[in-house]
Design a protein around this motif. Sequence first.
Motif, mmCIF file in Angstrom:
data_model
loop_
_atom_site.group_PDB
_atom_site.id
_atom_site.type_symbol
_atom_site.label_atom_id
_atom_site.label_comp_id
_atom_site.label_asym_id
_atom_site.label_seq_id
_atom_site.Cartn_x
_atom_site.Cartn_y
_atom_site.Cartn_z
ATOM 1 N N LYS A 42 0.915 -1.193 -0.061
ATOM 2 C CA LYS A 42 0.059 0.042 -0.152
ATOM 3 C C LYS A 42 0.766 1.200 -0.163
ATOM 4 N N ASP A 43 2.128 1.150 0.608
ATOM 5 C CA ASP A 43 2.803 2.333 0.544
ATOM 6 C C ASP A 43 4.103 2.327 -0.294
ATOM 7 N N VAL A 44 3.963 1.346 -1.525
ATOM 8 C CA VAL A 44 4.942 1.415 -2.404
ATOM 9 C C VAL A 44 4.435 1.784 -3.958
ATOM 10 N N GLN A 45 5.288 2.296 -4.592
ATOM 11 C CA GLN A 45 4.814 2.294 -5.958
ATOM 12 C C GLN A 45 5.084 1.056 -6.852
ATOM 13 N N VAL A 46 4.148 0.256 -7.134
ATOM 14 C CA VAL A 46 4.601 -1.088 -7.772
ATOM 15 C C VAL A 46 4.743 -0.760 -9.350
ATOM 16 N N VAL A 47 5.887 -1.115 -10.150
ATOM 17 C CA VAL A 47 6.081 -1.177 -11.361
ATOM 18 C C VAL A 47 6.206 -2.402 -11.892
ATOM 19 N N PRO A 48 6.358 -2.496 -13.303
ATOM 20 C CA PRO A 48 6.373 -3.826 -14.037
ATOM 21 C C PRO A 48 7.709 -4.225 -13.754
ATOM 22 N N TYR A 49 7.878 -5.654 -13.521
ATOM 23 C CA TYR A 49 9.218 -6.287 -13.592
ATOM 24 C C TYR A 49 9.675 -6.801 -14.800
ATOM 25 N N THR A 50 10.813 -6.266 -15.215
ATOM 26 C CA THR A 50 11.380 -6.444 -16.644
ATOM 27 C C THR A 50 12.326 -7.564 -16.577
ATOM 28 N N GLY A 51 12.717 -8.140 -15.576
ATOM 29 C CA GLY A 51 13.765 -9.474 -15.572
ATOM 30 C C GLY A 51 15.086 -8.981 -15.570
ATOM 31 N N SER A 52 15.135 -7.683 -15.381
ATOM 32 C CA SER A 52 16.644 -6.915 -15.397
ATOM 33 C C SER A 52 16.691 -6.663 -13.952
ATOM 34 N N VAL A 53 18.200 -6.576 -13.520
ATOM 35 C CA VAL A 53 18.579 -6.025 -12.329
ATOM 36 C C VAL A 53 19.103 -4.636 -12.486
ATOM 37 N N ALA A 54 19.071 -4.082 -13.606
ATOM 38 C CA ALA A 54 19.760 -2.572 -14.059
ATOM 39 C C ALA A 54 19.026 -1.629 -13.121
ATOM 40 N N PRO A 55 17.594 -1.526 -13.035
ATOM 41 C CA PRO A 55 16.902 -0.534 -12.401
ATOM 42 C C PRO A 55 17.315 -0.746 -10.866
ATOM 43 N N PHE A 56 17.499 -1.925 -10.398
ATOM 44 C CA PHE A 56 17.757 -1.902 -8.807
ATOM 45 C C PHE A 56 19.068 -1.343 -8.719
ATOM 46 N N LEU A 57 20.079 -1.644 -9.679
ATOM 47 C CA LEU A 57 21.513 -1.198 -9.414
ATOM 48 C C LEU A 57 21.632 0.335 -9.572
ATOM 49 N N ALA A 58 20.837 0.891 -10.382
ATOM 50 C CA ALA A 58 20.632 2.317 -10.560
ATOM 51 C C ALA A 58 19.988 3.197 -9.665
ATOM 52 N N ASP A 59 19.241 2.670 -8.591
ATOM 53 C CA ASP A 59 18.352 3.301 -7.822
ATOM 54 C C ASP A 59 18.245 2.774 -6.268
ATOM 55 N N THR A 60 18.832 3.169 -5.246
ATOM 56 C CA THR A 60 19.147 2.595 -3.766
ATOM 57 C C THR A 60 17.482 2.712 -3.199
ATOM 58 N N GLN A 61 16.387 3.506 -4.047
ATOM 59 C CA GLN A 61 15.346 3.270 -3.591
ATOM 60 C C GLN A 61 14.269 2.683 -4.439
ATOM 61 N N PHE A 62 14.741 1.705 -5.033
ATOM 62 C CA PHE A 62 14.012 0.545 -5.943
ATOM 63 C C PHE A 62 14.183 -0.746 -5.286
ATOM 64 N N GLY A 63 13.196 -1.492 -5.389
ATOM 65 C CA GLY A 63 13.220 -2.847 -5.087
ATOM 66 C C GLY A 63 12.597 -3.754 -5.864
ATOM 67 N N GLN A 64 12.734 -5.003 -5.877
ATOM 68 C CA GLN A 64 12.287 -6.008 -6.780
ATOM 69 C C GLN A 64 11.977 -7.444 -6.162
ATOM 70 N N GLN A 65 11.317 -7.943 -7.127
ATOM 71 C CA GLN A 65 10.881 -9.688 -6.537
ATOM 72 C C GLN A 65 12.340 -10.309 -6.909
ATOM 73 N N ALA A 66 12.736 -11.225 -6.237
ATOM 74 C CA ALA A 66 13.828 -12.110 -6.438
ATOM 75 C C ALA A 66 13.777 -13.403 -5.734
ATOM 76 N N TYR A 67 14.666 -14.307 -6.253
ATOM 77 C CA TYR A 67 14.776 -15.624 -5.489
ATOM 78 C C TYR A 67 16.211 -15.379 -4.430
ATOM 79 N N VAL A 68 16.164 -15.816 -3.278
ATOM 80 C CA VAL A 68 17.324 -15.519 -2.264
ATOM 81 C C VAL A 68 18.343 -16.297 -2.703
ATOM 82 N N PHE A 69 18.464 -17.352 -3.648
ATOM 83 C CA PHE A 69 19.719 -17.782 -4.184
ATOM 84 C C PHE A 69 20.200 -17.320 -5.400
ATOM 85 N N SER A 70 19.572 -16.165 -5.793
ATOM 86 C CA SER A 70 20.213 -15.772 -7.267
ATOM 87 C C SER A 70 20.336 -14.383 -7.127
#
Length: 342
Positions: free
Chosen positions: A170-198
């Motif tokens: 409710k307090d986050v802005q949900v955006v489409p998951y593209t399958g890339s970690v590039a947006p995550f790496l570019a912004d410390t205020q960005f999160g994403q779905q992941a698998y803990v082993f990968s």
Amino acid sequence: MTSSLKVNAMFCSSILARKLFLGLMVVPLLLGCTGTEVPDDLTDETITLALNWYPDSQHGGFYAAEHFGFFQDEGLQVQIEPGGPGAPVVQNVALGRVAFGVGNADQILLAREQQIPLVALMASMQNSPRCLMVHQESGITSFEQLKGIKLALGAGKSFAKFLSQDGVLKDVQVVPYTGSVAPFLADTQFGQQAYVFSEPYVVEQRGAHPVCLMVSDLGFNPYSSILFTNEELLQEKPEVVAKIVRAVRRGWLAYLNDPEPVNQKIQKDNPEMNLEALSYGAKAIADLCLPAGLAKAEIGTMTDARWDDLKQQLTEIELVSKDLSPDQSYSLQFLQPLETSP
């Protein structure tokens, strides 16, 4: 493409999930025309086990069963078939094109909702590896603190629908998951779905400091890396099913005890995956496969209660009907305690 980005590509499964969902719409039609069949490969004494993704640590126990000769001990010749984006594992097992497949518990119930007669046989991971990955710099260490960031999630995912209904998003802005970690790496205020082993390994190699919030901590915890087959094969060849399940369970114990020789075999089937990434993954899934309190002899176990809970959760988020009975979606008959060394 850099090595870390190649590793990242191995784990980007959102496209696969969308194609799988579309495929589930088609399989009931095909079953209605042809019926489910016992795979031809059983009569040829070669059994195909189809993976749900490119070979990696989540498949370690299956490869260990091959590497250490556990399939051969059972008198079986097993061919492991790597997956990838769009791999029609559910469809092929349902139609009897291959004997066994690997998937997750929610996929089995979603298939059953579409009258696809799949049966789960054992659960490699008791706890789901699904997580939300955020930056340490964001200050977020719990779901309660998940606020004020962008969060990339795959549309239609059962865990994402659960999170939405649970109020976590409710307090986050949900955006489409593209399958890339590039947006995550570019912004410390960005999160994403992941698998803990990968993905955590991938971003760590690029200098990031990930924090993983495990979705299972919220109570949504489908069994993962499940071994499954179709209903007809189970009914007609229970002795073969018993042998496969026993060999794979032994394989998981062997992999958790000594993953390195098996990782070398996995890398041969998936050269884009480096040994360091596989070692990271093996350590990350160890507690998911054998959580505290579960004896080694119980590896792969499942319970009626867990399946009932998952069915209820999927009903609440309107992915399966309330009339769906989970009982036929799994079998516990091959999960007697294994004989293990002291």
